[in-house]
Design a protein around this motif. Structure first.
Motif, PDB file in Angstrom:
ATOM      1  N   GLU A 104       0.827  -1.202   0.000  1.00 47.49           N
ATOM      2  CA  GLU A 104       0.000   0.000   0.000  1.00 47.49           C
ATOM      3  C   GLU A 104       0.860   1.251   0.000  1.00 47.49           C
ATOM      4  O   GLU A 104       2.032   1.221   0.366  1.00 47.49           O
ATOM      5  N   LEU A 143      -3.900  -0.125  -2.641  1.00 54.04           N
ATOM      6  CA  LEU A 143      -3.814  -1.177  -1.637  1.00 54.04           C
ATOM      7  C   LEU A 143      -4.029  -2.502  -2.338  1.00 54.04           C
ATOM      8  O   LEU A 143      -5.115  -2.761  -2.870  1.00 54.04           O
ATOM      9  N   LYS A 165     -10.168  -3.964   5.695  1.00 51.21           N
ATOM     10  CA  LYS A 165      -9.229  -3.118   4.958  1.00 51.21           C
ATOM     11  C   LYS A 165      -9.065  -3.620   3.532  1.00 51.21           C
ATOM     12  O   LYS A 165      -8.672  -4.764   3.306  1.00 51.21           O
ATOM     13  N   GLY A 166      -9.372  -2.776   2.552  1.00 44.60           N
ATOM     14  CA  GLY A 166      -9.202  -3.147   1.150  1.00 44.60           C
ATOM     15  C   GLY A 166     -10.184  -4.218   0.723  1.00 44.60           C
ATOM     16  O   GLY A 166     -11.253  -4.393   1.297  1.00 44.60           O
ATOM     17  N   LEU A 257      -7.915  -0.587  -5.577  1.00 46.72           N
ATOM     18  CA  LEU A 257      -7.774  -1.753  -4.718  1.00 46.72           C
ATOM     19  C   LEU A 257      -7.647  -2.997  -5.593  1.00 46.72           C
ATOM     20  O   LEU A 257      -8.311  -3.113  -6.625  1.00 46.72           O
TER      21      LEU A 257
END
Length: 268
Positions: A104, A143, A165-166, A257
């Motif tokens: 990231e 990310l 996350k992501g 992403l």
């Protein structure tokens, strides 16, 4: 590793892959084991052909291993070679391990002295390294998550819990309980919420020896789920990605992403 290769890797992780683009992957020596203190060896690479080392290694700076009880496990014997990285993982607990590499930060392109320049790094480095007179500056937050799953003995689910996350793959069918001729179902989350309408590409390994990639294209439903009926045993690679403007970094105008996983499908 040179700055140009690092930038290429960032773009590979952040942007959607095509059937003939570079693919980022982790490849465990096996995914289902049992017995006293078993080990697996994991290869990590970015390649032209699935699961063959012919481009450059995947760096292990963002390596995270979640043990069956939810604690962090440590890789051993890490090494980075010309075409691949490698590490060993002792499976000291019974249950399922989640092995992931997270990448990231920011990447940027801009004009300086009549030339197009590219940069990749952290927000802190951005302020120090991007010149104040840069023109036509474009900054993207990225990310990327690359992962695989390994089980020692009976499969468990603690390590599979989402982090929020992501992009994450949340198995409805356990990832180490996949068999040829059967259907596996998975849920895709973005920031912890089901993501509808994402395109997922699934490719069986061994593309080096096939005239076609033989990829399967699927789309997540309103619950963020998709299903795949496995045509034959082998190692499979799946990938998905998304783009939005939900940046967490003020320097970025957009966010990208990406997600890729390696799954093993066993014979009946």
């Amino acid at each position: 590793m040179s700055r140009s290769i690092l930038f290429t890797l960032a773009v590979t992780l952040a942007f959607p892959a095509t059937s003939f683009a570079h693919k980022v992957w982790l490849l465990p020596s096996q995914t289902v084991l049992s017995g006293a203190e078993p080990w697996v060896t994991v290869d990590a690479a970015v390649s032209n052909d699935l699961f063959y080392f012919n481009h450059f290694p995947l760096q292990l700076d963002g390596l995270t291993i979640t043990a069956p009880d939810g604690t962090d496990a440590q890789a051993q014997n890490q090494s980075v070679g010309r075409y691949r990285s490698v590490f060993d993982l002792p499976l000291e607990q019974e249950g399922t391990y989640r092995v992931a590499v997270l990448n990231e930060g920011l990447f940027a392109s801009y004009q300086k002295d009549g030339e197009t320049r590219r940069w990749r790094g952290s927000p802190k480095a951005f302020a120090a390294e991007i010149p104040g007179d840069a023109e036509d500056l474009h900054v993207t937050e990225y990310l990327g998550r690359v992962e695989t799953f390994v089980t020692n003995g009976p499969p468990t689910k603690t390590a599979l819990k989402p982090t929020g996350k992501g992009i994450e793959l949340i198995p409805v069918t356990h990832p180490n309980d996949l068999y040829a001729g059967e259907t596996g179902t998975f849920r895709v989350l973005v920031e912890g919420k089901p993501a509808a309408g994402l395109e997922v590409e699934v490719v069986r390994g061994g593309t080096r020896y096939r005239d076609t990639q033989g990829e399967t294209h699927l789309t997540t439903d309103e619950n963020g789920e998709f299903s795949m009926t496995w045509p034959e045993p082998g190692m499979y690679w799946l990938e998905t990605s998304s783009t939005d403007d939900k940046t967490t970094l003020p320097q970025a105008g957009s966010r990208r992403l990406s997600y890729a996983a390696t799954l093993e499908v066993l014979p009946q």
